[in-house]
Design a protein around this motif. Structure first.
Motif, PDB file in Angstrom:
ATOM      1  N   GLY A  55       0.527  -1.148   0.158  1.00  0.00           N
ATOM      2  CA  GLY A  55       0.011   0.208  -0.002  1.00  0.00           C
ATOM      3  C   GLY A  55       0.357   1.818  -0.106  1.00  0.00           C
ATOM      4  O   GLY A  55       0.476   2.342  -0.641  1.00  0.00           O
ATOM      5  N   ALA A  60       0.991   4.043  -2.958  1.00  0.00           N
ATOM      6  CA  ALA A  60       0.721   5.724  -3.098  1.00  0.00           C
ATOM      7  C   ALA A  60       1.854   6.381  -3.477  1.00  0.00           C
ATOM      8  O   ALA A  60       1.468   7.453  -4.147  1.00  0.00           O
ATOM      9  CB  ALA A  60       0.719   5.807  -1.469  1.00  0.00           C
ATOM     10  N   LEU A  73       1.107   5.786  -7.287  1.00  0.00           N
ATOM     11  CA  LEU A  73       0.393   7.037  -7.688  1.00  0.00           C
ATOM     12  C   LEU A  73       0.646   8.409  -7.580  1.00  0.00           C
ATOM     13  O   LEU A  73      -0.302   9.234  -8.278  1.00  0.00           O
ATOM     14  CB  LEU A  73      -1.088   6.629  -6.143  1.00  0.00           C
ATOM     15  CG  LEU A  73      -2.386   7.885  -7.219  1.00  0.00           C
ATOM     16  CD1 LEU A  73      -3.147   7.048  -8.172  1.00  0.00           C
ATOM     17  CD2 LEU A  73      -3.711   6.940  -6.022  1.00  0.00           C
ATOM     18  N   ALA A  74       1.333   8.951  -7.091  1.00  0.00           N
ATOM     19  CA  ALA A  74       1.707  10.516  -6.510  1.00  0.00           C
ATOM     20  C   ALA A  74       2.280  10.777  -7.462  1.00  0.00           C
ATOM     21  O   ALA A  74       2.236  11.530  -8.373  1.00  0.00           O
ATOM     22  CB  ALA A  74       2.647  10.374  -5.429  1.00  0.00           C
ATOM     23  N   LEU A 108       3.995   9.822   2.502  1.00  0.00           N
ATOM     24  CA  LEU A 108       3.168   9.258   1.655  1.00  0.00           C
ATOM     25  C   LEU A 108       3.216   7.853   1.174  1.00  0.00           C
ATOM     26  O   LEU A 108       2.232   6.480   1.986  1.00  0.00           O
ATOM     27  CB  LEU A 108       3.561   9.513  -0.206  1.00  0.00           C
ATOM     28  CG  LEU A 108       3.285  10.651  -0.341  1.00  0.00           C
ATOM     29  CD1 LEU A 108       3.285  10.679  -1.535  1.00  0.00           C
ATOM     30  CD2 LEU A 108       1.351  11.211  -0.724  1.00  0.00           C
ATOM     31  N   LEU A 154       1.397   6.977   4.994  1.00  0.00           N
ATOM     32  CA  LEU A 154      -0.317   7.219   4.938  1.00  0.00           C
ATOM     33  C   LEU A 154      -0.782   5.803   4.289  1.00  0.00           C
ATOM     34  O   LEU A 154      -1.633   4.827   4.542  1.00  0.00           O
ATOM     35  CB  LEU A 154      -0.305   8.419   4.217  1.00  0.00           C
ATOM     36  CG  LEU A 154      -0.704   9.335   5.037  1.00  0.00           C
ATOM     37  CD1 LEU A 154      -0.516  10.989   3.957  1.00  0.00           C
ATOM     38  CD2 LEU A 154      -0.920   9.927   6.166  1.00  0.00           C
TER      39      LEU A 154
END
Ligand SMILES: Cc1cc2nc3c(=O)[nH]c(=O)nc-3n(C[C@H](O)[C@H](O)[C@H](O)COP(=O)(O)OP(=O)(O)OC[C@H]3O[C@@H](n4cnc5c(N)ncnc54)[C@H](O)[C@@H]3O)c2cc1C
Lengths: 118, 448
Positions: A60, A64, A67-68, A91, A94
């Motif tokens: 995960g 993240a 994705l950023a 990031l 999170l």
């Protein structure tokens, strides 16, 4: 003479997510609530399930960060100063926490019987 | 909602939440504290005042939103002919090939606050003595207070040989001309990035909006050439209008170092005076006379002036550095007109040093509106605008410098000690790409 207004943060966030904003808030609340329900139901944090979710959580975190980069048309080569590394770590954390939480929930739903055997 | 959906959405929420919390400083999340206190709903001022806002761009819409929040019973009338609203900071991303033209376009109507009305016409005349504006159809609109927010005119006509309809052809680019022109500019720049040759960059000698934009596009072109492995085939030249690269000395020096690092050649005091689109030759006025420069790609940025309606009115500066181009004669710390106290000038039209960015609008509007409301209540206002201007200076696709400064050329970082203003950073780029437009839109609605 400056102050950071939470109301502004809120409206900017709303503007970023548009129509997704409220469904996402609802989704996050629901996930949090479901996690609590599972904890209460099992009366503890099932450790082997938690370990498994933490591993999935790592993915995960990576997701993240990926994705950023995708959303902002950039990549690892653009990391410039220390604050960029801090942002990456935040990031990752999170994404990791969110991923772990969701994975734990998912596993609890898929394999609820194994609760006693942990 | 299934759990997988929750997982995905939850991660996105977490990710974007974090980014936006860090982000948005391009338009500065910090707000002047005095006006924000007074905006408490309970503090709404009852009034029958008639307030006309000329121009419904960034500054006009943000002003109307603030007025609607703070006044109860006022008549707020916006006047603007253009139905489309342009998010102009997006033009740079369009011209970088990262966004479609639609990214910068929305409808003005969608931002008109409750309690305000819109007249879809241009203002043709402003009479600050008779306290009336006249629209192009001859309709007279009297006012008690006037907010002028007509932005500025791009004076392409001042460059002999220039033709905006040819942007995108034969190596001609111009990021400023609009969303479609920005996309056409990318098409031309992208062809140049394949063939190489001479790339010419410049800025006008007049005041201009977002003085960082000409520099950004030079860096972006350099980056696109490098990504395609063709940097060696191109020579990039930046022609500065005076002896500096940016009005803030410390930023100018940093840009000089970056241009040197990227191999961008710099000429100082070179101002575009004519262009031959067919033969691809640009002529520059320089201390040594007119200089002709052939190009394979050029990003033309025209001289900018106050709109004709302001230039022709009594509102323009009558003398001093802002008189020639007719910028509005306002006090630099309150945006109130120096001769007509019921008139305010906000946004690009204001005749103040610095301040021609959307980020400045965000700081100017609460100050001007606080003084306008003070004019209604008779209470003094302590709100001051310090010249805050900001411009995420893109130095390549993926990095930017979050440059923020004031009238006195001081750097005024929103996150001192955290985000270095003169460092090329990913986080500053992330803000520009993710948080700037949402912050801008929130500003139009009076929420930021
Ligand atoms: C390429 C580019 C890049 C930029 N990058 C940035 C950036 O990164 N960050 C940043 O903060 N800012 C940036 N800006 C600057 C920013 O867009 C402007 O400073 C901002 O839009 C100014 O707001 P304004 O309301 O004064 O003018 P505008 O938003 O231009 O609005 C003016 C309005 O007045 C109307 N009008 C004109 N004449 C009349 C008339 N006679 N009667 C009635 N209405 C009239 C127009 O139709 C328009 O709607 C950029 C601008 C450009 C062009």
């Amino acid at each position: 003479m400056k102050d950071l207004d939470p109301a502004i943060l809120f409206s900017v966030l709303q503007e970023i997510l548009g129509g997704l904003f409220w469904p996402l808030v609802a989704g996050a609340l629901l996930a949090g609530l479901a996690f609590l329900v599972v904890l209460v139901r099992d009366r503890r944090l099932v450790s082997d399930r938690f370990l498994m979710s933490e591993l999935i959580g790592l993915a995960g975190g990576v997701f993240a960060i990926w994705l950023a980069f995708v959303v902002t048309d950039s990549n690892f080569a653009d990391i410039g100063g220390p604050i960029d590394w801090v942002l990456l770590i935040v990031l990752f954390a999170l994404g990791g926490v969110g991923g772990t939480l969701c994975a734990y929930l998912l596993l609890a739903l898929v394999r609820p019987q194994r609760v006693g055997g942990a | 909602m299934t759990d997988t959906e929750t997982t995905r959405l939850d991660r996105r929420r977490v990710l974007l939440g974090g980014l936006s919390a860090l982000g948005a400083a391009g338009l500065s999340l910090a707000v002047p504290s005095a006006p924000s206190r007074a905006e408490d709903r309970s503090d709404r001022v009852a009034t029958k005042a008639r307030i006309v806002v000329a121009g419904a761009g960034a500054a006009g819409l943000a002003s109307a939103a603030r007025l609607a929040q703070r006044l109860d019973g006022a008549e707020i009338i916006l006047i603007d002919k253009r139905r489309a609203h342009y998010y102009q900071p997006g033009f740079t991303l369009i011209a970088a090939g990262l966004q479609p033209p639609s990214y910068a376009v929305s409808q003005t109507r969608d931002y008109i606050p409750g309690g305000a009305s819109l007249i879809e016409e241009a203002v043709a005349e402003i009479d600050p003595v008779g306290k009336t504006v006249v629209t192009e159809s001859g309709r007279a609109v009297p006012y008690d207070f006037l907010v002028v927010a007509t932005g500025l005119d791009l004076d392409y006509g001042a460059i002999p040989g220039m033709d905006v309809t040819r942007i995108g052809t034969n190596g001609l680019g111009s990021v400023y001309a609009g969303p479609d022109a920005a996309a056409a500019t990318y098409a031309a720049m992208s062809r140049f990035a394949e063939t190489g040759g001479a790339g010419l960059f410049l800025r006008p000698a007049t005041e201009m909006k977002c003085a960082g934009a000409p520099l950004k596009y030079t860096f972006i072109t350099d980056d696109v050439l490098r990504r395609r492995g063709n940097r060696g085939k191109a020579e990039l030249t930046y022609n500065a209008q005076n002896a500096t690269l940016f009005s803030v000395p410390i930023v100018s020096e940093k840009v000089r170092m970056l241009f040197q690092d990227r191999g961008v050649k710099v000429n100082y005091s070179h101002v575009l005076s004519a262009i031959d689109l067919q033969r691809r030759i640009a002529t520059f006025a320089s201390p040594g006379g007119q200089v002709q420069m052939p190009y394979d790609f050029i990003n033309v940025i025209p001289p900018m002036r106050a709109p004709a309606v302001v230039r022709a009115s009594a509102l323009a500066w009558q003398s001093g550095p802002f008189a020639a181009d007719g910028w509005m004669e306002v006090e630099r710390d309150t945006l109130r007109h120096r001769r007509f106290p019921d008139v305010f000038g906000v946004g690009d039209v204001a005749g103040v040093p610095k301040g021609k960015t959307a980020a400045s609008v965000k700081w100017q509007v609460p100050v001007a509106i606080d003084h306008l409301v003070a004019g209604i209540t008779g209470r003094p206002s302590a709100a001051r605008y310090n010249g805050y201007t900001s411009c995420p200076l893109i130095t390549r696709i993926g990095q930017a410098m979050l440059v923020e400064f004031d009238y006195d050329n001081n750097l005024t970082p929103s996150f001192p000690g955290i985000i270095a203003p003169l460092e090329e950073l990913w986080i500053s780029w992330v803000m520009k790409e993710i948080a700037l437009k949402p912050t801008y839109l929130a500003m139009l609605r009076g929420k930021a």
